[in-house]
Design a protein around this motif. Structure first.
Motif, PDB file in Angstrom:
ATOM      1  N   GLY A   1     -25.832 -13.294 -10.006  1.00 12.30           N
ATOM      2  CA  GLY A   1     -26.872 -14.014 -10.722  1.00 12.30           C
ATOM      3  C   GLY A   1     -26.452 -14.508 -12.090  1.00 12.30           C
ATOM      4  O   GLY A   1     -27.208 -15.235 -12.740  1.00 12.30           O
ATOM      5  N   CYS A   2     -25.256 -14.142 -12.537  1.00 12.01           N
ATOM      6  CA  CYS A   2     -24.713 -14.623 -13.816  1.00 12.01           C
ATOM      7  C   CYS A   2     -23.756 -15.785 -13.540  1.00 12.01           C
ATOM      8  O   CYS A   2     -23.266 -15.964 -12.428  1.00 12.01           O
ATOM      9  CB  CYS A   2     -23.984 -13.505 -14.553  1.00 12.01           C
ATOM     10  SG  CYS A   2     -25.032 -12.108 -15.025  1.00 12.01           S
ATOM     11  N   ARG A   3     -23.467 -16.561 -14.590  1.00 11.29           N
ATOM     12  CA  ARG A   3     -22.588 -17.724 -14.462  1.00 11.29           C
ATOM     13  C   ARG A   3     -21.649 -17.793 -15.658  1.00 11.29           C
ATOM     14  O   ARG A   3     -22.074 -17.575 -16.793  1.00 11.29           O
ATOM     15  CB  ARG A   3     -23.401 -19.022 -14.391  1.00 11.29           C
ATOM     16  CG  ARG A   3     -24.250 -19.167 -13.157  1.00 11.29           C
ATOM     17  CD  ARG A   3     -25.374 -20.168 -13.342  1.00 11.29           C
ATOM     18  NE  ARG A   3     -24.891 -21.501 -13.671  1.00 11.29           N
ATOM     19  CZ  ARG A   3     -24.851 -22.522 -12.812  1.00 11.29           C
ATOM     20  NH1 ARG A   3     -25.236 -22.343 -11.565  1.00 11.29           N
ATOM     21  NH2 ARG A   3     -24.441 -23.703 -13.198  1.00 11.29           N
ATOM     22  N   ALA A   4     -20.389 -18.119 -15.380  1.00  8.75           N
ATOM     23  CA  ALA A   4     -19.404 -18.296 -16.445  1.00  8.75           C
ATOM     24  C   ALA A   4     -18.618 -19.579 -16.208  1.00  8.75           C
ATOM     25  O   ALA A   4     -18.268 -19.911 -15.065  1.00  8.75           O
ATOM     26  CB  ALA A   4     -18.443 -17.116 -16.508  1.00  8.75           C
ATOM     27  N   THR A   5     -18.352 -20.312 -17.302  1.00  4.50           N
ATOM     28  CA  THR A   5     -17.500 -21.500 -17.272  1.00  4.50           C
ATOM     29  C   THR A   5     -16.492 -21.357 -18.398  1.00  4.50           C
ATOM     30  O   THR A   5     -16.863 -21.212 -19.561  1.00  4.50           O
ATOM     31  CB  THR A   5     -18.314 -22.794 -17.482  1.00  4.50           C
ATOM     32  OG1 THR A   5     -19.361 -22.864 -16.514  1.00  4.50           O
ATOM     33  CG2 THR A   5     -17.428 -24.016 -17.353  1.00  4.50           C
ATOM     34  N   MET A   6     -15.208 -21.365 -18.047  1.00  2.00           N
ATOM     35  CA  MET A   6     -14.153 -21.177 -19.036  1.00  2.00           C
ATOM     36  C   MET A   6     -13.155 -22.325 -18.950  1.00  2.00           C
ATOM     37  O   MET A   6     -12.638 -22.627 -17.873  1.00  2.00           O
ATOM     38  CB  MET A   6     -13.407 -19.864 -18.781  1.00  2.00           C
ATOM     39  CG  MET A   6     -14.207 -18.613 -19.005  1.00  2.00           C
ATOM     40  SD  MET A   6     -14.409 -18.228 -20.762  1.00  2.00           S
ATOM     41  CE  MET A   6     -12.715 -17.905 -21.250  1.00  2.00           C
ATOM     42  N   ARG A   7     -12.886 -22.957 -20.102  1.00  2.35           N
ATOM     43  CA  ARG A   7     -11.806 -23.926 -20.166  1.00  2.35           C
ATOM     44  C   ARG A   7     -10.643 -23.308 -20.925  1.00  2.35           C
ATOM     45  O   ARG A   7     -10.806 -22.765 -22.013  1.00  2.35           O
ATOM     46  CB  ARG A   7     -12.229 -25.218 -20.865  1.00  2.35           C
ATOM     47  CG  ARG A   7     -11.126 -26.276 -20.799  1.00  2.35           C
ATOM     48  CD  ARG A   7     -11.437 -27.507 -21.613  1.00  2.35           C
ATOM     49  NE  ARG A   7     -10.441 -28.548 -21.372  1.00  2.35           N
ATOM     50  CZ  ARG A   7     -10.347 -29.671 -22.075  1.00  2.35           C
ATOM     51  NH1 ARG A   7     -11.201 -29.904 -23.050  1.00  2.35           N
ATOM     52  NH2 ARG A   7      -9.409 -30.567 -21.805  1.00  2.35           N
TER      53      ARG A   7
ATOM     54  N   THR B   1     -14.834 -21.617 -12.989  1.00  2.00           N
ATOM     55  CA  THR B   1     -16.235 -21.212 -12.926  1.00  2.00           C
ATOM     56  C   THR B   1     -16.370 -19.965 -12.074  1.00  2.00           C
ATOM     57  O   THR B   1     -15.612 -19.746 -11.120  1.00  2.00           O
ATOM     58  CB  THR B   1     -17.123 -22.322 -12.337  1.00  2.00           C
ATOM     59  OG1 THR B   1     -16.817 -22.500 -10.954  1.00  2.00           O
ATOM     60  CG2 THR B   1     -16.930 -23.633 -13.085  1.00  2.00           C
ATOM     61  N   ALA B   2     -17.361 -19.144 -12.400  1.00  2.00           N
ATOM     62  CA  ALA B   2     -17.697 -17.958 -11.618  1.00  2.00           C
ATOM     63  C   ALA B   2     -19.212 -17.856 -11.552  1.00  2.00           C
ATOM     64  O   ALA B   2     -19.905 -18.063 -12.541  1.00  2.00           O
ATOM     65  CB  ALA B   2     -17.116 -16.701 -12.275  1.00  2.00           C
ATOM     66  N   GLY B   3     -19.730 -17.575 -10.365  1.00  2.00           N
ATOM     67  CA  GLY B   3     -21.171 -17.520 -10.168  1.00  2.00           C
ATOM     68  C   GLY B   3     -21.750 -18.827  -9.670  1.00  2.00           C
ATOM     69  O   GLY B   3     -22.910 -18.881  -9.270  1.00  2.00           O
ATOM     70  N   TYR B   4     -20.970 -19.885  -9.681  1.00  2.00           N
ATOM     71  CA  TYR B   4     -21.343 -21.171  -9.095  1.00  2.00           C
ATOM     72  C   TYR B   4     -20.061 -21.952  -8.845  1.00  2.00           C
ATOM     73  O   TYR B   4     -18.993 -21.611  -9.363  1.00  2.00           O
ATOM     74  CB  TYR B   4     -22.300 -21.950  -9.994  1.00  2.00           C
ATOM     75  CG  TYR B   4     -21.647 -22.620 -11.194  1.00  2.00           C
ATOM     76  CD1 TYR B   4     -21.357 -23.983 -11.180  1.00  2.00           C
ATOM     77  CD2 TYR B   4     -21.311 -21.893 -12.337  1.00  2.00           C
ATOM     78  CE1 TYR B   4     -20.766 -24.604 -12.261  1.00  2.00           C
ATOM     79  CE2 TYR B   4     -20.721 -22.502 -13.425  1.00  2.00           C
ATOM     80  CZ  TYR B   4     -20.449 -23.863 -13.386  1.00  2.00           C
ATOM     81  OH  TYR B   4     -19.846 -24.476 -14.464  1.00  2.00           O
ATOM     82  N   ARG B   5     -20.178 -23.007  -8.048  1.00  2.00           N
ATOM     83  CA  ARG B   5     -19.004 -23.806  -7.708  1.00  2.00           C
ATOM     84  C   ARG B   5     -19.114 -25.215  -8.262  1.00  2.00           C
ATOM     85  O   ARG B   5     -20.205 -25.790  -8.332  1.00  2.00           O
ATOM     86  CB  ARG B   5     -18.832 -23.880  -6.181  1.00  2.00           C
ATOM     87  CG  ARG B   5     -18.303 -22.592  -5.577  1.00  2.00           C
ATOM     88  CD  ARG B   5     -18.079 -22.734  -4.092  1.00  2.00           C
ATOM     89  NE  ARG B   5     -17.321 -21.602  -3.573  1.00  2.00           N
ATOM     90  CZ  ARG B   5     -17.062 -21.406  -2.295  1.00  2.00           C
ATOM     91  NH1 ARG B   5     -17.505 -22.291  -1.398  1.00  2.00           N
ATOM     92  NH2 ARG B   5     -16.362 -20.358  -1.905  1.00  2.00           N
TER      93      ARG B   5
ATOM     94  N   GLY C   1     -29.059 -10.324 -20.151  1.00  2.00           N
ATOM     95  CA  GLY C   1     -30.355 -10.969 -19.981  1.00  2.00           C
ATOM     96  C   GLY C   1     -30.209 -12.460 -19.732  1.00  2.00           C
ATOM     97  O   GLY C   1     -29.113 -13.028 -19.830  1.00  2.00           O
ATOM     98  N   PRO C   2     -31.308 -13.130 -19.410  1.00  2.15           N
ATOM     99  CA  PRO C   2     -31.273 -14.569 -19.089  1.00  2.15           C
ATOM    100  C   PRO C   2     -31.072 -15.428 -20.330  1.00  2.15           C
ATOM    101  O   PRO C   2     -31.971 -16.135 -20.780  1.00  2.15           O
ATOM    102  CB  PRO C   2     -32.639 -14.807 -18.439  1.00  2.15           C
ATOM    103  CG  PRO C   2     -33.522 -13.775 -19.068  1.00  2.15           C
ATOM    104  CD  PRO C   2     -32.664 -12.562 -19.279  1.00  2.15           C
TER     105      PRO C   2
ATOM    106  N   ASP D   1     -27.417  -9.222 -15.986  1.00  2.00           N
ATOM    107  CA  ASP D   1     -28.855  -9.546 -15.888  1.00  2.00           C
ATOM    108  C   ASP D   1     -29.166 -11.042 -16.051  1.00  2.00           C
ATOM    109  O   ASP D   1     -30.055 -11.423 -16.805  1.00  2.00           O
ATOM    110  CB  ASP D   1     -29.648  -8.743 -16.926  1.00  2.00           C
ATOM    111  CG  ASP D   1     -29.471  -7.249 -16.768  1.00  2.00           C
ATOM    112  OD1 ASP D   1     -29.334  -6.800 -15.611  1.00  2.00           O
ATOM    113  OD2 ASP D   1     -29.466  -6.534 -17.782  1.00  2.00           O
ATOM    114  N   GLY D   2     -28.396 -11.896 -15.380  1.00  2.00           N
ATOM    115  CA  GLY D   2     -28.697 -13.320 -15.392  1.00  2.00           C
ATOM    116  C   GLY D   2     -28.122 -14.108 -16.554  1.00  2.00           C
ATOM    117  O   GLY D   2     -28.550 -15.244 -16.806  1.00  2.00           O
ATOM    118  N   ALA D   3     -27.151 -13.563 -17.257  1.00  2.00           N
ATOM    119  CA  ALA D   3     -26.558 -14.232 -18.423  1.00  2.00           C
ATOM    120  C   ALA D   3     -25.651 -15.386 -17.998  1.00  2.00           C
ATOM    121  O   ALA D   3     -25.082 -15.397 -16.902  1.00  2.00           O
ATOM    122  CB  ALA D   3     -25.765 -13.233 -19.257  1.00  2.00           C
TER     123      ALA D   3
END
Length: 227
Positions: free
Chosen positions: A126-132, A189-193, A64-65, A96-98
């Motif tokens: 539609g989902c986004r992930a940022t991992m360090r 990042t995944a889902g955005y740059r 979900g969002p 679902d937009g998480a």
């Protein structure tokens, strides 16, 4: 002994507070005071880590969002293992937009340690992930042990990033890997740059890798748009 920490965060109908379910393993997950709409969760070691024979697994499902931030309260040290080995696995599933942001603390591989790290991220469109991910080969004055680091990210059912790094002492000294350096600090990042810039690799799909290599971790630069 294999131990799994499982975190599930799901949006609730009507925009109420998200539902959070936690199953503890070697790492304990604690819900922190929230700022705005972000669910903040801290990972705290519940035992001495990382020792020979340890098999640590962290599973994260966000549906979900919902914007989830995962915080490591301290770094992890893989200690001398006297011929043994350990495993560290992370599996993230976003639907679902998480959105998930995970700002990892240093993962130090001491001399005499042998560790396999596997990170798997599966996200819907539609989902986004940022991992360090911050890898340090050896404590002060050490060469550092053996580390095999594997990452796979799938975006909308298509591979976005597949990386297999052999960071054993004899393999990582090549000029195309670490050469004489001991620190590898990456934000993926995944889902955005990320914006184009120094040390940023734009993936073929919608994602980026910002990577810094050096000896003194405090000199590492993080991309401005990543937490």
């Amino acid at each position: 002994m294999p131990t799994t920490t499982r975190i599930e965060v799901c949006a609730t109908p009507g925009g109420g507070s998200p539902r959070v379910a936690i199953a503890h393993g070697a790492l304990l997950a604690r819900r922190l005071r929230e700022h705005g709409s972000t669910v903040r969760l801290a990972l705290v070691a519940g035992q001495a880590l990382l020792l020979a024979g340890d098999e640590v697994r962290i599973e994260v499902l966000v549906q979900g969002p919902v914007d989830v931030e995962i915080v490591e309260t301290a770094g992890t040290v893989a200690y001398e293992m006297r011929g043994g080995a350990a495993r560290w696995e992370v599996a993230i599933d976003l639907r679902d937009g998480a959105t998930v942001t995970w700002g990892g603390q240093p993962f130090v591989v001491s001399a005499g340690a042998e560790v396999r790290r596997d990170t798997t991220i599966d996200i819907e469109a539609g989902c986004r992930a940022t991992m360090r991910e911050t890898l340090v080969l050896g404590r002060a004055g050490e060469t550092g042990g053996i580390l095999h680091n594997q990452t796979r990210i799938d975006l909308a059912g298509t591979p976005l990033l597949i990386e297999d790094l052999d960071l054993a002492p004899e393999a990582r000294v090549g000029w195309a890997i670490l050469h004489h350096h001991r620190c590898l600090d990456s934000t993926t990042t995944a889902g955005y740059r990320l914006p184009h810039g120094h040390n940023v690799l734009q993936l073929e799909g919608c994602g980026s890798v910002h990577r810094w290599i050096g000896d003194d971790l405090h000199l590492s630069e993080r991309p401005a748009s990543a937490r």
